[in-house]
Design an enzyme around this catalytic site. Sequence first.
Site, PDB file in Angstrom:
ATOM      1  N   CYS A   2       0.845  -1.191   0.000  1.00  0.00           N
ATOM      2  CA  CYS A   2       0.000   0.000   0.000  1.00  0.00           C
ATOM      3  C   CYS A   2       0.883   1.244   0.000  1.00  0.00           C
ATOM      4  O   CYS A   2       1.982   1.239   0.527  1.00  0.00           O
ATOM      5  CB  CYS A   2      -0.927   0.096   1.211  1.00  0.00           C
ATOM      6  SG  CYS A   2      -1.973  -1.327   1.419  1.00  0.00           S
ATOM      7  N   ARG A  26       2.800   0.500  -5.518  1.00  0.00           N
ATOM      8  CA  ARG A  26       2.754  -0.234  -4.259  1.00  0.00           C
ATOM      9  C   ARG A  26       1.445  -0.996  -4.082  1.00  0.00           C
ATOM     10  O   ARG A  26       1.267  -1.733  -3.105  1.00  0.00           O
ATOM     11  CB  ARG A  26       2.929   0.732  -3.087  1.00  0.00           C
ATOM     12  CG  ARG A  26       4.228   1.475  -3.109  1.00  0.00           C
ATOM     13  CD  ARG A  26       4.306   2.433  -1.963  1.00  0.00           C
ATOM     14  NE  ARG A  26       4.518   1.722  -0.715  1.00  0.00           N
ATOM     15  CZ  ARG A  26       5.691   1.515  -0.149  1.00  0.00           C
ATOM     16  NH1 ARG A  26       6.781   2.002  -0.712  1.00  0.00           N
ATOM     17  NH2 ARG A  26       5.804   0.861   0.969  1.00  0.00           N
ATOM     18  N   TRP A  73      -3.071  -2.430  -1.611  1.00  0.00           N
ATOM     19  CA  TRP A  73      -2.843  -3.814  -2.035  1.00  0.00           C
ATOM     20  C   TRP A  73      -3.468  -4.666  -0.938  1.00  0.00           C
ATOM     21  O   TRP A  73      -3.004  -4.665   0.199  1.00  0.00           O
ATOM     22  CB  TRP A  73      -1.343  -4.092  -2.156  1.00  0.00           C
ATOM     23  CG  TRP A  73      -1.046  -5.457  -2.702  1.00  0.00           C
ATOM     24  CD1 TRP A  73      -1.011  -5.833  -4.008  1.00  0.00           C
ATOM     25  CD2 TRP A  73      -0.734  -6.627  -1.933  1.00  0.00           C
ATOM     26  NE1 TRP A  73      -0.705  -7.167  -4.106  1.00  0.00           N
ATOM     27  CE2 TRP A  73      -0.526  -7.681  -2.856  1.00  0.00           C
ATOM     28  CE3 TRP A  73      -0.616  -6.894  -0.576  1.00  0.00           C
ATOM     29  CZ2 TRP A  73      -0.206  -8.968  -2.457  1.00  0.00           C
ATOM     30  CZ3 TRP A  73      -0.291  -8.186  -0.178  1.00  0.00           C
ATOM     31  CH2 TRP A  73      -0.084  -9.213  -1.115  1.00  0.00           C
ATOM     32  N   ASN A  97      -0.338   1.665   6.144  1.00  0.00           N
ATOM     33  CA  ASN A  97       0.424   0.674   5.390  1.00  0.00           C
ATOM     34  C   ASN A  97       1.075  -0.252   6.404  1.00  0.00           C
ATOM     35  O   ASN A  97       1.755   0.217   7.313  1.00  0.00           O
ATOM     36  CB  ASN A  97       1.500   1.370   4.545  1.00  0.00           C
ATOM     37  CG  ASN A  97       2.465   0.374   3.928  1.00  0.00           C
ATOM     38  OD1 ASN A  97       2.074  -0.734   3.585  1.00  0.00           O
ATOM     39  ND2 ASN A  97       3.717   0.757   3.787  1.00  0.00           N
ATOM     40  N   GLY A  98       0.853  -1.548   6.243  1.00  0.00           N
ATOM     41  CA  GLY A  98       1.414  -2.518   7.181  1.00  0.00           C
ATOM     42  C   GLY A  98       0.346  -3.500   7.602  1.00  0.00           C
ATOM     43  O   GLY A  98      -0.676  -3.641   6.924  1.00  0.00           O
ATOM     44  N   GLU A 470      13.523 -17.147 -14.067  1.00  0.00           N
ATOM     45  CA  GLU A 470      13.140 -15.742 -14.197  1.00  0.00           C
ATOM     46  C   GLU A 470      12.182 -15.566 -15.389  1.00  0.00           C
ATOM     47  O   GLU A 470      11.208 -14.818 -15.317  1.00  0.00           O
ATOM     48  CB  GLU A 470      14.422 -14.888 -14.356  1.00  0.00           C
ATOM     49  CG  GLU A 470      14.232 -13.434 -14.742  1.00  0.00           C
ATOM     50  CD  GLU A 470      13.425 -12.602 -13.738  1.00  0.00           C
ATOM     51  OE1 GLU A 470      13.056 -13.113 -12.677  1.00  0.00           O
ATOM     52  OE2 GLU A 470      13.149 -11.441 -14.059  1.00  0.00           O
ATOM     53  N   LYS A 474       8.436 -14.091 -15.133  1.00  0.00           N
ATOM     54  CA  LYS A 474       7.966 -12.926 -15.909  1.00  0.00           C
ATOM     55  C   LYS A 474       6.685 -13.267 -16.650  1.00  0.00           C
ATOM     56  O   LYS A 474       5.738 -12.486 -16.673  1.00  0.00           O
ATOM     57  CB  LYS A 474       9.017 -12.489 -16.946  1.00  0.00           C
ATOM     58  CG  LYS A 474      10.237 -11.748 -16.500  1.00  0.00           C
ATOM     59  CD  LYS A 474      10.027 -10.393 -15.931  1.00  0.00           C
ATOM     60  CE  LYS A 474       9.798 -10.452 -14.446  1.00  0.00           C
ATOM     61  NZ  LYS A 474      10.913 -10.185 -13.596  1.00  0.00           N
ATOM     62  N   GLU A 477       3.692 -13.580 -14.315  1.00  0.00           N
ATOM     63  CA  GLU A 477       3.294 -12.302 -13.709  1.00  0.00           C
ATOM     64  C   GLU A 477       2.433 -11.460 -14.630  1.00  0.00           C
ATOM     65  O   GLU A 477       1.468 -10.862 -14.191  1.00  0.00           O
ATOM     66  CB  GLU A 477       4.549 -11.473 -13.385  1.00  0.00           C
ATOM     67  CG  GLU A 477       5.248 -11.849 -12.131  1.00  0.00           C
ATOM     68  CD  GLU A 477       6.388 -10.900 -11.849  1.00  0.00           C
ATOM     69  OE1 GLU A 477       7.351 -10.863 -12.642  1.00  0.00           O
ATOM     70  OE2 GLU A 477       6.327 -10.172 -10.854  1.00  0.00           O
ATOM     71  N   HIS A 493      13.351 -36.595 -13.957  1.00  0.00           N
ATOM     72  CA  HIS A 493      13.049 -37.007 -12.578  1.00  0.00           C
ATOM     73  C   HIS A 493      11.619 -36.669 -12.162  1.00  0.00           C
ATOM     74  O   HIS A 493      11.320 -36.616 -10.982  1.00  0.00           O
ATOM     75  CB  HIS A 493      14.057 -36.385 -11.610  1.00  0.00           C
ATOM     76  CG  HIS A 493      15.452 -36.833 -11.871  1.00  0.00           C
ATOM     77  ND1 HIS A 493      15.886 -38.115 -11.614  1.00  0.00           N
ATOM     78  CD2 HIS A 493      16.501 -36.180 -12.423  1.00  0.00           C
ATOM     79  CE1 HIS A 493      17.149 -38.229 -11.971  1.00  0.00           C
ATOM     80  NE2 HIS A 493      17.546 -37.064 -12.469  1.00  0.00           N
ATOM     81  N   LYS A 593       4.571  -3.510  -6.674  1.00  0.00           N
ATOM     82  CA  LYS A 593       6.001  -3.431  -6.946  1.00  0.00           C
ATOM     83  C   LYS A 593       6.844  -3.632  -5.689  1.00  0.00           C
ATOM     84  O   LYS A 593       7.915  -4.207  -5.741  1.00  0.00           O
ATOM     85  CB  LYS A 593       6.281  -2.041  -7.544  1.00  0.00           C
ATOM     86  CG  LYS A 593       7.706  -1.806  -7.942  1.00  0.00           C
ATOM     87  CD  LYS A 593       7.981  -2.400  -9.292  1.00  0.00           C
ATOM     88  CE  LYS A 593       9.444  -2.358  -9.661  1.00  0.00           C
ATOM     89  NZ  LYS A 593       9.813  -3.487 -10.510  1.00  0.00           N
TER      90      LYS A 593
HETATM   91  C1  F6R Z   1       9.202  -9.911 -10.238  1.00  0.00           C
HETATM   92  C2  F6R Z   1       9.443  -8.988  -9.151  1.00  0.00           C
HETATM   93  C3  F6R Z   1       9.451  -9.519  -7.760  1.00  0.00           C
HETATM   94  C4  F6R Z   1      10.548  -8.825  -6.945  1.00  0.00           C
HETATM   95  C5  F6R Z   1      10.475  -9.250  -5.475  1.00  0.00           C
HETATM   96  C6  F6R Z   1      11.578  -8.632  -4.660  1.00  0.00           C
HETATM   97  O1  F6R Z   1       9.155  -9.261 -11.468  1.00  0.00           O
HETATM   98  O2  F6R Z   1       9.614  -7.828  -9.363  1.00  0.00           O
HETATM   99  O3  F6R Z   1       9.609 -10.902  -7.729  1.00  0.00           O
HETATM  100  O4  F6R Z   1      11.785  -9.151  -7.488  1.00  0.00           O
HETATM  101  O5  F6R Z   1       9.244  -8.864  -4.941  1.00  0.00           O
HETATM  102  O6  F6R Z   1      11.546  -7.254  -4.722  1.00  0.00           O
HETATM  103  P1  F6R Z   1      12.793  -6.379  -4.353  1.00  0.00           P
HETATM  104  O7  F6R Z   1      13.866  -6.673  -5.321  1.00  0.00           O
HETATM  105  O8  F6R Z   1      12.311  -4.966  -4.433  1.00  0.00           O
HETATM  106  O9  F6R Z   1      13.194  -6.771  -2.957  1.00  0.00           O
END
Ligand code: F6R
Length: 598
Positions: A2, A26, A73, A97-98, A470, A474, A477, A493, A593
């Site tokens: 948030c 956020r 969020w 927030n929290g 990764e 992506k 997501e 396996h 994010k």
């Molecule tokens: C994926 C992504 C997340 C962040 C994860 C850690 O695209 O962005 O998996 O990598 O939430 O976030 P940070 O790097 O900000 O600690």
Amino acid sequence: MCGIIGAVTESAIEPVLEGLGRLEYRGYDSSGISILSNNKIQTIKAQGKLNNLKERLSMQSLEGKCCIGHTRWATHGRANVTNAHPHQCGQVSVVHNGIIENYLQLKQQLMQWGHHFDSSTDSEVVPHLINHYLAQQMSPEEAIEKTITQLKGSYALGILINGTSNNLYAIKQGSPLVISQGNNGAYMASDAMGLGADSSKIYYPKDNQLITLNNHEIKLCSRSLNTKIHYVNNKHCSKVISKGEHSSFMEKEIFEQVDLLKKLSVNNYYDKYSAINFKDLNKITIIACGTSYYAASVAKTWFEKYANILVEIDIASEYRYRSPIIIDNELTIFVSQSGETADTLAALRYAKSKSAQTLALVNVANSTIAREAKFTFEIYAGPEIGVASTKAFTCQLAIFYKIAMEAAKQRSFIEPSELKELALNFMQLPYIIEKILQNRTDMKMMAKKLSNYSNILFLGRGALTAIAQEGALKLKEISYIHAEAYAAGELKHGPIALLDEKMPVVVIAPKNNLTDKLLSNIQEVQARNAPLFIIGDSSIREYVNLQEDEFFELPLIPESILPIISVIPMQLLALYSAKILGKNIDQPRNLAKSVTVE
Ligand code: F6R
């Protein structure tokens, strides 16, 4: 998670709405504001993206000098208008927030006292408690301070109380909060990114320091009089970030990687990295979440191969709960784009409590993780707006590569000529990435075919397993296609049971020392009629009979930089698949994010 924001200024609603736009990364399940207007608190909220709130606000003319805002969020309670913040009780309105961990007990107690609750959130207990203490003739400051003694968990709060001459109150415990005094007013936000042009100087409050903001000054409550407000420059101040010619921030950020790597390859940061004594290290533990964790996985292979250091990697949410063994001369590295991820921060605090040496690798300078670690190295990716991390990942890898070279140099594990070759390979990065981006139409074709499937398997070997992971992350997501990744040797396996004509397999197969092994894995896939897609160089092409849209050709790439290069097609694949499927690229559902809750 948030985003919270507050402003005390002439027309306070404007900086709050602008700030909410900058904080939307956020969370974007719902948003809302409360404004002190004509001796009354008015609260307007809307479900969904901020534009919905703006639309509601455009239908009325609200004016006021004191305003708080929130972008959510959802944790406790569905993403609907009732659960959206601010939460109001009588003359008190709060953005939070929290997580208030003991909210159920508090709610029960308040209900016994006759309070009625509208939402299913944990946050709503806060305005009720403040209101309860105000009713006992406490001053606003006393009521807030009494309230926070009742709260367990983490919080950053913005509080409006009617009848306090346009005062805005802010307080935090564990969650991020930043305060600023500008020429035209005073502001608070979850992080510096939320603040606008009038916020060139910022202050990071300490836990449980009650701060009063009004038009003329920022005051600490009487309890904190011994503490001085120490302002620092706001690096994010007034930077306007636009998509430019791109259709999404993620696309822009993918393309920015060329210039970022050019800058990183000319800048020599060895002096900085030599602050760490790698020679005497017995072990490195790298801790992170999500994409940053995959960067850690790749870094492990470089530290081991070029510097002969024992490296362990761990997921931040697991680290402190598994009684990790921290040995003498161990360096713990915390990787975080945002520098605010709650799990990574908690892991850092745990490592510090065990007297481990700590190093943070962050994108956001001045973030909590950056401020709390003993050493901090920035990754210089610039603000990353797209929720799916792209340029921060390549910059994390680039900085890890440089740190691994410094470690190799200090430990004299490889020959100087090999070290020189590693440096030369690094210089090639931006040019190879540029070439790959020029061939993006080929990836669009592959994405078109792959986006017809509901499940996709990604395979890699060695350091490229992390790149396959990764790539799968992506794709999940932003396109919502289910994708999983494996080290190719693991296929037989178990996961091989999934293979049939409906389960495509994407293999990252550039030429390296594992190519022969990988070719056997590819045979296993083809023998099971699974549609095969390869990201590899021309040397692999002759072994597989694939159509144009099933093979994405990479140039020949030196092995040391293969992970940094190979992730680019993965990013493009996710981007184009999501575009084809008409998904929201920058704000995928359920995500935010910066993950500031555990
Ligand atoms: C994926 C992504 C997340 C962040 C994860 C850690 O695209 O962005 O998996 O990598 O939430 O976030 P940070 O790097 O900000 O600690």
